[in-house]
Design a protein around this motif. Structure first.
Motif: not given
Length: 245
Positions: A185-193
């Motif tokens: 979710g948002e955690y994964a997207y934020c980590v990638i960014l």
């Protein structure tokens, strides 16, 4: 980067953490060991190029005598190692903060904490070995040799040792957060960014460090005088001028 920082404070809490709000430090902790690993690999590779003094071809074996080229490889290796150690410090600092909030102690003697501390000591010795010599050629040779010597023990301590079955069972670190798909979710997207942005920033800092190093080499070669002259532009007037004997 500013927008990603603000987003990292606004991602939803993860309930399984003891301090869900503070667990967001993981978003900045995770890129640090990743970039540390890539940087020591590239730093070791650049160091290996220093030892490639013989050019092999089907027709000849020719010694490479371009000391300037080896100096540049050494500079690139040093730039990688300096940035790698910066990320090692950030890894340890963010990990200690996470440990205090989630596990109740600044230092819990977790196997991953301990093994990474050993890796930090190993690479602290790299700088000691390197700067023990005043001669630039010896600094490059011994620094590159040490980097080649410790790269496999360092990778073992970072990736293999914490995942050995007896050690993994003792560790407080979750071993399947990323590979097991638990960060989503948002955690994964934020980590990638954040990982992407910090990688771009690291490349910029690497190029800047190399440029500064090249300027230092030029300063040493010119006895402390840096060449800042620009090529003069043509005037646009071209005519023959006779000069007497």
């Amino acid at each position: 980067m500013s927008w990603a920082t603000i987003w990292s404070f606004k991602v939803p809490d993860v309930a399984r953490f003891q301090a869900p709000g503070f667990a967001r430090i993981f978003l900045w902790h995770f890129p640090c060991p990743m970039l540390f690993t890539f940087l020591i690999l590239f730093g070791t590779w650049f160091g290996l190029r220093i030892f490639q003094r013989i050019t092999l071809s089907p027709f000849k074996i020719e010694p490479e005598t371009d000391a300037a080229a080896r100096a540049i490889w050494d500079l690139k290796s040093l730039a990688c190692m300096e940035l790698a150690y910066l990320f090692a410090i950030l890894t340890m600092a963010t990990g200690i903060l996470f440990s205090e909030k989630q596990w109740g102690a600044w230092w819990s003697w977790d196997p991953r904490q301990t093994s990474f501390l050993i890796v930090m000591l190993i690479y602290a010795a790299y700088f000691s070995v390197r700067f023990a010599y005043a001669d630039a050629a010896k600094r490059a040779t011994f620094g590159a040799g040490y980097a080649l010597l410790v790269i496999f023990p360092a990778l073992f301590l970072v990736f293999v040792f914490p995942r050995l079955p007896p050690i993994e069972n003792m560790s407080l670190h979750p071993s399947d957060s990323i590979m097991g798909g638990k960060i989503k979710g948002e955690y994964a997207y934020c980590v990638i960014l954040i990982l992407t942005l910090v990688t771009i920033l690291t490349l910029y800092l690497y190029k800047l460090r190399v440029r500064v190093g090249l300027a230092e080499i030029e300063l040493e070669n010119n006895n402390g005088k840096l060449d800042t002259s620009l090529d003069s532009a043509p005037t646009g007037v071209v005519r023959p001028i006779s000069i007497s004997e």
